[in-house]
Design a protein around this motif. Structure first.
Motif, PDB file in Angstrom:
ATOM      1  N   ASN A 191      40.877  42.477  46.723  1.00 31.94           N
ATOM      2  CA  ASN A 191      41.108  41.054  46.504  1.00 31.94           C
ATOM      3  C   ASN A 191      40.048  40.217  47.201  1.00 31.94           C
ATOM      4  O   ASN A 191      39.553  39.239  46.649  1.00 31.94           O
ATOM      5  N   LEU A 192      39.718  40.626  48.421  1.00 35.74           N
ATOM      6  CA  LEU A 192      38.695  39.888  49.166  1.00 35.74           C
ATOM      7  C   LEU A 192      37.320  40.108  48.541  1.00 35.74           C
ATOM      8  O   LEU A 192      36.529  39.168  48.399  1.00 35.74           O
ATOM      9  N   LEU A 193      37.059  41.356  48.138  1.00 29.55           N
ATOM     10  CA  LEU A 193      35.738  41.667  47.589  1.00 29.55           C
ATOM     11  C   LEU A 193      35.466  40.876  46.317  1.00 29.55           C
ATOM     12  O   LEU A 193      34.424  40.239  46.177  1.00 29.55           O
ATOM     13  N   ILE A 194      36.425  40.903  45.391  1.00 31.43           N
ATOM     14  CA  ILE A 194      36.152  40.250  44.110  1.00 31.43           C
ATOM     15  C   ILE A 194      36.124  38.729  44.275  1.00 31.43           C
ATOM     16  O   ILE A 194      35.349  38.032  43.633  1.00 31.43           O
ATOM     17  N   TYR A 195      36.957  38.220  45.177  1.00 29.13           N
ATOM     18  CA  TYR A 195      36.970  36.770  45.388  1.00 29.13           C
ATOM     19  C   TYR A 195      35.622  36.302  45.920  1.00 29.13           C
ATOM     20  O   TYR A 195      35.103  35.263  45.523  1.00 29.13           O
ATOM     21  N   GLY A 196      35.056  37.106  46.815  1.00 28.37           N
ATOM     22  CA  GLY A 196      33.722  36.788  47.314  1.00 28.37           C
ATOM     23  C   GLY A 196      32.687  36.796  46.201  1.00 28.37           C
ATOM     24  O   GLY A 196      31.769  35.982  46.173  1.00 28.37           O
TER      25      GLY A 196
ATOM     26  N   GLN B 195      49.772  26.435  46.584  1.00 28.13           N
ATOM     27  CA  GLN B 195      51.177  26.536  46.955  1.00 28.13           C
ATOM     28  C   GLN B 195      51.756  27.895  46.553  1.00 28.13           C
ATOM     29  O   GLN B 195      52.463  28.519  47.327  1.00 28.13           O
ATOM     30  N   GLU B 196      51.420  28.335  45.342  1.00 27.50           N
ATOM     31  CA  GLU B 196      51.863  29.651  44.885  1.00 27.50           C
ATOM     32  C   GLU B 196      50.714  30.622  45.075  1.00 27.50           C
ATOM     33  O   GLU B 196      49.600  30.324  44.666  1.00 27.50           O
ATOM     34  N   ASP B 197      50.997  31.787  45.646  1.00 26.94           N
ATOM     35  CA  ASP B 197      49.935  32.767  45.801  1.00 26.94           C
ATOM     36  C   ASP B 197      49.374  33.151  44.435  1.00 26.94           C
ATOM     37  O   ASP B 197      50.121  33.357  43.490  1.00 26.94           O
ATOM     38  N   THR B 198      48.067  33.234  44.350  1.00 27.83           N
ATOM     39  CA  THR B 198      47.440  33.673  43.105  1.00 27.83           C
ATOM     40  C   THR B 198      46.630  34.935  43.360  1.00 27.83           C
ATOM     41  O   THR B 198      45.564  35.124  42.815  1.00 27.83           O
ATOM     42  N   LEU B 199      47.165  35.805  44.214  1.00 26.22           N
ATOM     43  CA  LEU B 199      46.472  37.054  44.511  1.00 26.22           C
ATOM     44  C   LEU B 199      46.426  37.929  43.268  1.00 26.22           C
ATOM     45  O   LEU B 199      47.280  37.826  42.395  1.00 26.22           O
ATOM     46  N   ASP B 200      45.425  38.785  43.228  1.00 25.86           N
ATOM     47  CA  ASP B 200      45.271  39.669  42.083  1.00 25.86           C
ATOM     48  C   ASP B 200      46.139  40.905  42.302  1.00 25.86           C
ATOM     49  O   ASP B 200      45.801  41.786  43.084  1.00 25.86           O
ATOM     50  N   LEU B 201      47.281  40.954  41.616  1.00 27.24           N
ATOM     51  CA  LEU B 201      48.267  42.003  41.877  1.00 27.24           C
ATOM     52  C   LEU B 201      47.805  43.383  41.422  1.00 27.24           C
ATOM     53  O   LEU B 201      48.369  44.390  41.820  1.00 27.24           O
ATOM     54  N   GLU B 202      46.797  43.417  40.580  1.00 24.00           N
ATOM     55  CA  GLU B 202      46.308  44.715  40.118  1.00 24.00           C
ATOM     56  C   GLU B 202      45.326  45.343  41.103  1.00 24.00           C
ATOM     57  O   GLU B 202      44.898  46.465  40.910  1.00 24.00           O
ATOM     58  N   LEU B 203      44.957  44.590  42.139  1.00 24.55           N
ATOM     59  CA  LEU B 203      43.947  45.079  43.078  1.00 24.55           C
ATOM     60  C   LEU B 203      44.551  45.292  44.465  1.00 24.55           C
ATOM     61  O   LEU B 203      45.632  44.802  44.770  1.00 24.55           O
ATOM     62  N   THR B 204      43.806  46.013  45.300  1.00 25.31           N
ATOM     63  CA  THR B 204      44.253  46.230  46.677  1.00 25.31           C
ATOM     64  C   THR B 204      43.910  45.009  47.532  1.00 25.31           C
ATOM     65  O   THR B 204      43.213  44.090  47.086  1.00 25.31           O
TER      66      THR B 204
ATOM     67  N   ARG C 211      35.584  41.768  37.735  1.00 23.94           N
ATOM     68  CA  ARG C 211      36.982  41.846  38.158  1.00 23.94           C
ATOM     69  C   ARG C 211      37.750  42.817  37.254  1.00 23.94           C
ATOM     70  O   ARG C 211      38.550  43.615  37.726  1.00 23.94           O
ATOM     71  N   ASN C 212      37.507  42.723  35.970  1.00 22.25           N
ATOM     72  CA  ASN C 212      38.221  43.589  35.035  1.00 22.25           C
ATOM     73  C   ASN C 212      37.808  45.047  35.189  1.00 22.25           C
ATOM     74  O   ASN C 212      38.639  45.943  35.085  1.00 22.25           O
ATOM     75  N   VAL C 213      36.534  45.276  35.449  1.00 17.15           N
ATOM     76  CA  VAL C 213      36.075  46.649  35.676  1.00 17.15           C
ATOM     77  C   VAL C 213      36.795  47.211  36.900  1.00 17.15           C
ATOM     78  O   VAL C 213      37.315  48.326  36.889  1.00 17.15           O
ATOM     79  N   LEU C 214      36.881  46.392  37.943  1.00 18.98           N
ATOM     80  CA  LEU C 214      37.540  46.806  39.180  1.00 18.98           C
ATOM     81  C   LEU C 214      39.016  47.140  38.920  1.00 18.98           C
ATOM     82  O   LEU C 214      39.542  48.147  39.382  1.00 18.98           O
ATOM     83  N   ALA C 215      39.690  46.266  38.167  1.00 21.99           N
ATOM     84  CA  ALA C 215      41.113  46.468  37.892  1.00 21.99           C
ATOM     85  C   ALA C 215      41.336  47.717  37.045  1.00 21.99           C
ATOM     86  O   ALA C 215      42.309  48.438  37.244  1.00 21.99           O
ATOM     87  N   TYR C 216      40.413  47.981  36.120  1.00 16.72           N
ATOM     88  CA  TYR C 216      40.602  49.111  35.216  1.00 16.72           C
ATOM     89  C   TYR C 216      40.187  50.436  35.825  1.00 16.72           C
ATOM     90  O   TYR C 216      40.411  51.482  35.239  1.00 16.72           O
ATOM     91  N   ARG C 217      39.563  50.403  36.994  1.00 14.31           N
ATOM     92  CA  ARG C 217      39.194  51.663  37.627  1.00 14.31           C
ATOM     93  C   ARG C 217      40.423  52.513  37.916  1.00 14.31           C
ATOM     94  O   ARG C 217      40.358  53.722  37.972  1.00 14.31           O
ATOM     95  N   ARG C 218      41.565  51.828  38.087  1.00 15.65           N
ATOM     96  CA  ARG C 218      42.790  52.563  38.372  1.00 15.65           C
ATOM     97  C   ARG C 218      43.619  52.783  37.113  1.00 15.65           C
ATOM     98  O   ARG C 218      44.694  53.306  37.163  1.00 15.65           O
ATOM     99  N   LEU C 219      43.131  52.281  36.001  1.00 14.90           N
ATOM    100  CA  LEU C 219      43.910  52.369  34.766  1.00 14.90           C
ATOM    101  C   LEU C 219      43.179  53.202  33.720  1.00 14.90           C
ATOM    102  O   LEU C 219      43.116  52.830  32.555  1.00 14.90           O
ATOM    103  N   TRP C 220      42.619  54.315  34.155  1.00 13.35           N
ATOM    104  CA  TRP C 220      41.826  55.124  33.228  1.00 13.35           C
ATOM    105  C   TRP C 220      42.628  55.587  32.025  1.00 13.35           C
ATOM    106  O   TRP C 220      42.124  55.636  30.913  1.00 13.35           O
TER     107      TRP C 220
END
Lengths: 309, 254
Positions: free
Chosen positions: A98-103, A85-94, B11-20
């Motif tokens: 988001n698709l890559l890591i979810y896969g 119901q609530e989006d749980t997208l990864d806001l720190e990613l593009t 996932r964390n490695v990916l997220a931190y790539r932009r947070l050097w």
């Protein structure tokens, strides 16, 4: 009859003293679009969370894809697509990341995910936003990305908890279109909604829930036939005494009707004739609307008009 | 197929790539302490009693203590503030749990990430210690796995505590716990400075295990008591991880 994709028997969810789902029976067949319709607090989301294997069953039985969520949650989730119901997208990613890591969470190989990510971004029309951070997207785009993400593992069953709540009409129609396409590809859809038009558009079969119980079940058409009339007449009055007079007149007949704050509803097989008869008995409303009965009428009749929060 | 929790690290490695920038700050803090206290204060103090009973230069004495403290601080930060944000606000874990990943995978992955990040910082610090001539034995190489063990212990404990927190306000308690550990775990001066009774209390605290272990290895003064420090830290990490996995299941899959 044993090859249902999902089967619940006396399925119950309790949170301490509160009963969210009160022993419901239902089954979802492969390839169908199945809806849980109900007001807020009816138990739809609790049911969905149990099916998604992220909330343990309190009582009763649940089989998803022929497996037991209590012991095979991970295996079941591997074959599901879940749109919460609530989006749980990864806001720190593009968008793309988001698709890559979810896969990757599904243990898929990177080249496979990359290929699917491109396909899915074009499927939900986000290709040109692929390098943008998710928090820059509009609500509708986020929702589409959440749906795309849920498809990364090519699920045979997609669970959507209020997929279009909060979206504007354009965004909503785009989501419907995509869901309809999925359905045509043979994906089984299970969705919850409190939008009648959504249920009518998408669902082959649905159950109406209220207070943790299933209060009606069938196809949209069957439910309208069983729990409403073919047509509904809406009468509006400017003056209160006109309205009171009309109501008194209508009450004397045995026509099923309902007195709402802003209008009177009359349930009938033939609206035009009904309006004529009322006119002859002296009922002259300011505006008259004759319309087809909708799931909304069924829904409101079955679940009541009091606001439930 | 790799273990599922590995993808949480990914996932964390990916997220931190932009947070050097943020990543790099982790290198600076222990080095600043080393420059200020080790080299600056060290010049005033001269020598203190080392782990083998011999007198040693203060900068050599304090550096392993700072390494232990840095390992603690780094992993606590990752498993408290960052973990809490991901769990409560970013819904990162909710997304993971809709996939084949389970709560235990999430706990392991987050701990693995904290450990990985801490190990990189510890390796850099150890490298500087070696360059500055602050290590006097080849056993000092084992300071790195020891730092990882300290990181593991505090990451497990930190994550377990975080699952009991309700808001960021509760993190004041984390600071209240960390500061005295940092200051009084024989990090900056020998345990013998304390009265006998207090010494025993210090010996029971977690960071002391790490400081004792790092200092003994840096000077190559091995003894059987080190195995107690190792077991203490390993048990702390494992118990923490277990609690965190259980609590995550309760919190995220009600």
């Amino acid at each position: 009859m044993s090859d249902a994709l999902i089967e619940g028997k006396k399925l119950t969810k309790r949170f301490e003293d509160f009963v969210a789902v009160d022993g419901i029976d239902f089954r979802v067949e492969p390839g169908e679009a199945f809806g849980f319709l109900g007001p807020n607090g009816a138990g739809k989301t609790s049911t969905m969370r149990m099916i998604s294997c992220v909330s343990p069953v309190t009582d009763g039985e649940l089989r998803v894809l022929g497996m037991n969520p209590a012991t095979q949650g991970s295996e079941i989730r591997a074959r599901l697509g879940a749109v919460p119901q609530e989006d749980t997208l990864d806001l720190e990613l593009t968008v793309r990341e988001n698709l890559l890591i979810y896969g990757r969470y599904f243990g898929l190989a990177r080249p496979v995910i990359r290929e699917r990510a491109d396909e899915l971004m074009s499927f939900v029309q986000l290709t040109d936003r692929s390098g943008d951070r998710v928090d820059e997207l509009s609500g509708g785009m986020k929702r589409r990305l959440t749906i795309a993400r849920a498809l990364i593992n090519r699920p045979e069953l997609v669970l959507l908890d209020e997929p279009t709540t909060g979206l504007d009409p354009q965004a909503r129609h785009l989501v419907w279109e995509r869901l309809y396409q999925l359905k045509r590809q043979g994906v089984t859809l299970v969705l919850t909604t409190h939008y009648m038009d959504e249920a009518e558009q998408l669902c082959d079969r649905l159950v109406i829930m209220d207070g943790g119980l299933i209060v009606a079940e069938g196809s949209p058409r069957q439910l309208i036939d069983q729990h409403s009339t073919r047509e509904v007449v809406e009468l509006r009055f400017d003056a209160d005494d006109d309205r009171a007079k009309a109501l008194a007149l209508i009450s004397r007949t045995d026509v099923p009707h309902e007195n709402l704050a802003d209008r009177i509803l009359i349930y009938t097989a033939d609206g035009e004739t009904e309006v004529e008869q009322l006119g002859r008995s002296g009922v002259h409303p300011e505006t008259v609307l004759v319309r087809r009965s909708s799931l909304e009428d069924v829904f409101l009749r079955l679940t009541g008009r009091t606001l439930e929060e | 197929m790799t273990a599922l929790y590995f993808h949480v690290i990914e996932r964390n490695v990916l997220a931190y790539r932009r947070l050097w920038g943020i990543f790099l700050t982790g290198f600076a803090e222990p080095l600043l302490y080393l420059a200020s206290i080790g080299i600056g204060v060290g010049a005033l103090v001269g020598t203190v009693k080392g782990p083998g009973g011999q007198m040693v230069p203060y900068d050599q004495f304090v550096a392993p203590g700072l390494l232990a403290a840095a390992a603690m601080n780094g992993s606590v930060f990752d498993t408290t503030f960052n973990f809490f944000f991901k769990y409560k606000y970013a819904k990162t874990f909710d997304a993971m749990l809709a996939t084949p990943l389970g709560p235990v995978d999430v706990a392991r992955g987050e701990l693995g990430w904290a450990l990985m990040r801490g190990t990189i910082y510890a390796a850099a610090f150890l490298f500087f210690m070696a360059i500055l001539g602050l290590t006097s034995s080849w056993w000092a190489i084992l300071c790195l796995p020891a730092a990882m063990l300290i990181g593991f212990a505090f990451a497990g404990a930190g994550m377990a505590c975080t699952t009991f927190m309700r808001s960021f306000v509760d993190f004041d308690y984390v600071n209240m716990a960390l500061l005295p550990l940092f200051l009084f775990s024989a990090t900056f001066f020998p345990l013998s400075q304390y009265p006998a009774g207090v010494q025993w209390i210090i010996r029971c605290t977690p960071l002391y295990q790490g400081v004792a272990l790092e200092r003994a290895l840096a000077f190559g003064e091995l003894s059987w008591t080190l195995s107690i420090n190792v077991l203490y830290l390993a048990a702390m990490g494992l118990i923490g991880l277990h609690i965190a996995g259980r609590r995550l299941a309760l919190l995220l899959q009600p």
